[in-house]
Motif scaffolding. Sequence first.
Motif, short mmCIF file in Angstrom:
data_model
loop_
_atom_site.label_atom_id
_atom_site.label_comp_id
_atom_site.label_asym_id
_atom_site.label_seq_id
_atom_site.Cartn_x
_atom_site.Cartn_y
_atom_site.Cartn_z
N ARG A 123 -35.34 -5.17 25.03
CA ARG A 123 -35.71 -6.05 26.12
C ARG A 123 -34.95 -5.77 27.41
NH1 ARG A 123 -35.10 -11.84 23.37
NH2 ARG A 123 -33.28 -10.85 22.52
N SER A 124 -33.83 -5.08 27.32
CA SER A 124 -33.02 -4.86 28.51
C SER A 124 -33.66 -3.82 29.42
CB SER A 124 -31.60 -4.43 28.12
OG SER A 124 -31.65 -3.26 27.35
N ILE A 125 -33.31 -3.88 30.70
CA ILE A 125 -33.93 -2.99 31.67
C ILE A 125 -32.92 -2.13 32.42
CG2 ILE A 125 -35.97 -4.43 32.00
CD1 ILE A 125 -34.63 -5.41 34.64
N ARG A 126 -31.66 -2.29 32.14
CA ARG A 126 -30.65 -1.54 32.88
C ARG A 126 -29.79 -0.72 31.91
NH1 ARG A 126 -32.45 -2.98 37.29
NH2 ARG A 126 -32.48 -5.01 38.25
N TYR A 127 -28.54 -0.50 32.29
CA TYR A 127 -27.64 0.36 31.52
C TYR A 127 -27.37 -0.15 30.11
CZ TYR A 127 -26.63 3.27 35.54
OH TYR A 127 -26.74 4.13 36.58
#
Length: 185
Positions: A123-127
């Motif tokens: 679900r995460s969109i970054r590092y």
Amino acid sequence: SDEARAGGAELLRLPSHGGKGRALGLAFSHVLSRDYDYLVQMDGDGQHHPDDLPGMLRTIAELKVDVVIGIRLADPAPMPFHRRCLNRLISRLISWLVGFPLCDTQSGFKIFRKALLPSLQLRSIRYETETEFILEAARLGYRMAEHPIRTIYCEDKSLFKMLPAACGMLRLLWRGWRQRSRPAR
């Protein structure tokens, strides 16, 4: 990108900068329809040496694991001190959450079986996507190993933004801790 295209690579582009996690999500979706057994993930900042890939391929084959993570901390000297300390702390926390030791959970150089992608719920969109990948794969019972790699640090300023990355990581670690501490049903 021009060099990659000239070398025969197929390039995917996000309509706008959307973060590392979104870029990986686009790539993962794209390869599901392709006839691959394995995927190689390599950060695009020139930090990883492609000559390390054959050793990682041997590790995945010999150990019969699902994921091999390139460990940059085999020779930590080139990594900036503050990043090395943060990486070690995060790796210890993640190791505790997954129940087995991992040295470099933030490494962007991995090889893994394509078959695990449909079951991962990222679900995460970054590092923090690197961490979420490991937490999800461990939760689902996929086997992991590590392989030492060289790391190249250039003079270029990193796009890594410490505060937003730390906040995303803390949210992810909190979610992982909550899932770990819930009683089994």
